[in-house]
Scaffold this motif. Structure first.
Motif, PDB file in Angstrom:
ATOM      1  N   VAL A 139       3.765 -30.200  31.639  1.00  0.00           N
ATOM      2  CA  VAL A 139       2.909 -29.111  32.091  1.00  0.00           C
ATOM      3  C   VAL A 139       1.481 -29.417  31.670  1.00  0.00           C
ATOM      4  CG1 VAL A 139       2.487 -26.631  31.984  1.00  0.00           C
ATOM      5  CG2 VAL A 139       4.820 -27.493  31.887  1.00  0.00           C
ATOM      6  N   VAL A 158      11.001 -24.518  30.130  1.00  0.00           N
ATOM      7  CA  VAL A 158       9.574 -24.203  30.219  1.00  0.00           C
ATOM      8  C   VAL A 158       9.400 -22.862  30.922  1.00  0.00           C
ATOM      9  CG1 VAL A 158       7.378 -24.968  31.200  1.00  0.00           C
ATOM     10  CG2 VAL A 158       8.951 -26.623  30.255  1.00  0.00           C
ATOM     11  N   ASN A 159       8.410 -22.073  30.479  1.00  0.00           N
ATOM     12  CA  ASN A 159       8.102 -20.767  31.069  1.00  0.00           C
ATOM     13  C   ASN A 159       9.298 -19.822  30.930  1.00  0.00           C
ATOM     14  OD1 ASN A 159       6.298 -18.998  32.235  1.00  0.00           O
ATOM     15  ND2 ASN A 159       6.769 -19.601  34.331  1.00  0.00           N
ATOM     16  N   GLU A 184      14.398 -19.455  32.818  1.00  0.00           N
ATOM     17  CA  GLU A 184      13.166 -20.133  33.222  1.00  0.00           C
ATOM     18  C   GLU A 184      12.605 -19.455  34.466  1.00  0.00           C
ATOM     19  OE1 GLU A 184      16.089 -22.025  33.093  1.00  0.00           O
ATOM     20  OE2 GLU A 184      15.759 -23.500  31.516  1.00  0.00           O
ATOM     21  N   ASN A 199       2.124 -22.886  28.775  1.00  0.00           N
ATOM     22  CA  ASN A 199       3.150 -23.869  28.420  1.00  0.00           C
ATOM     23  C   ASN A 199       2.611 -25.298  28.397  1.00  0.00           C
ATOM     24  OD1 ASN A 199       5.516 -22.019  28.414  1.00  0.00           O
ATOM     25  ND2 ASN A 199       4.812 -21.694  30.505  1.00  0.00           N
ATOM     26  N   LYS A 200       1.296 -25.440  28.267  1.00  0.00           N
ATOM     27  CA  LYS A 200       0.644 -26.750  28.304  1.00  0.00           C
ATOM     28  C   LYS A 200       1.257 -27.697  27.281  1.00  0.00           C
ATOM     29  CE  LYS A 200      -3.905 -28.872  27.909  1.00  0.00           C
ATOM     30  NZ  LYS A 200      -5.337 -28.604  27.816  1.00  0.00           N
ATOM     31  N   VAL A 222      11.210 -25.615  35.739  1.00  0.00           N
ATOM     32  CA  VAL A 222      11.355 -26.726  34.799  1.00  0.00           C
ATOM     33  C   VAL A 222      12.224 -26.273  33.629  1.00  0.00           C
ATOM     34  CG1 VAL A 222      10.126 -28.382  33.362  1.00  0.00           C
ATOM     35  CG2 VAL A 222       9.074 -27.556  35.463  1.00  0.00           C
ATOM     36  N   GLN A 279       4.298 -29.000  27.302  1.00  0.00           N
ATOM     37  CA  GLN A 279       5.761 -29.017  27.276  1.00  0.00           C
ATOM     38  C   GLN A 279       6.285 -29.934  28.375  1.00  0.00           C
ATOM     39  OE1 GLN A 279       7.310 -25.053  27.528  1.00  0.00           O
ATOM     40  NE2 GLN A 279       6.521 -24.454  25.532  1.00  0.00           N
ATOM     41  N   THR A 280       7.388 -30.604  28.087  1.00  0.00           N
ATOM     42  CA  THR A 280       8.008 -31.467  29.091  1.00  0.00           C
ATOM     43  C   THR A 280       9.408 -30.971  29.386  1.00  0.00           C
ATOM     44  OG1 THR A 280       8.873 -32.969  27.422  1.00  0.00           O
ATOM     45  CG2 THR A 280       6.737 -33.522  28.379  1.00  0.00           C
ATOM     46  N   GLY A 281       9.909 -31.333  30.546  1.00  0.00           N
ATOM     47  CA  GLY A 281      11.263 -30.947  30.924  1.00  0.00           C
ATOM     48  C   GLY A 281      11.622 -31.536  32.265  1.00  0.00           C
ATOM     49  N   VAL A 291       2.018 -29.115  37.024  1.00  0.00           N
ATOM     50  CA  VAL A 291       2.853 -30.152  36.418  1.00  0.00           C
ATOM     51  C   VAL A 291       2.516 -31.532  36.970  1.00  0.00           C
ATOM     52  CG1 VAL A 291       4.769 -28.567  36.002  1.00  0.00           C
ATOM     53  CG2 VAL A 291       4.756 -29.926  38.076  1.00  0.00           C
TER      54      VAL A 291
END
Length: 115
Positions: free
Chosen positions: A24, A51-52, A73, A29-30, A48, A32-34, A81
């Protein structure tokens, strides 16, 4: 004739697909990965994994007789993203290239195939 949607876009394509690992780029949520669980090209949104997250109140039902609260989510806009580069693990843009007669997605930063 296809029906127009709210905020209809001329081109209903996304730069990410289901199963891609993304990061992101901005918002709450800057960083964060998913993995992309669901892509909604008509709405230009993606869901994602992890996330969120929001808390949702759930009524009792056959599958969940007690009801209660669950974490879920929510979709976020696809422009927030970027795909994670398979080599560096950082965000990258994507370009399309023809490799061995097949059209594939390639990470701009490293030149590695994403598909």
């Amino acid at each position: 004739m296809p029906r127009p949607s709210a905020g209809s876009h001329h081109n209903d394509k996304l730069h990410v697909k289901k199963g891609d690992t993304v990061i992101v780029r901005n918002g709450k949520n800057k960083g964060q990965t998913g993995k992309v669980l669901l892509a909604l090209p008509r709405d230009q949104k993606v869901v994602v994994e992890g996330v969120n997250m929001v808390t949702k109140n759930v009524k009792p039902s056959a599958g969940n007789p007690n009801g209660g609260q669950e974490q879920r989510e929510l979709a976020l806009h696809a422009s927030k993203v970027s795909i994670v580069d398979p080599e560096t693990g950082k965000a990258t843009r994507v370009r399309r290239a023809i490799v061995d007669g097949k059209k594939v997605r390639v990470a701009v930063a490293s030149g590695k195939n994403i598909d």
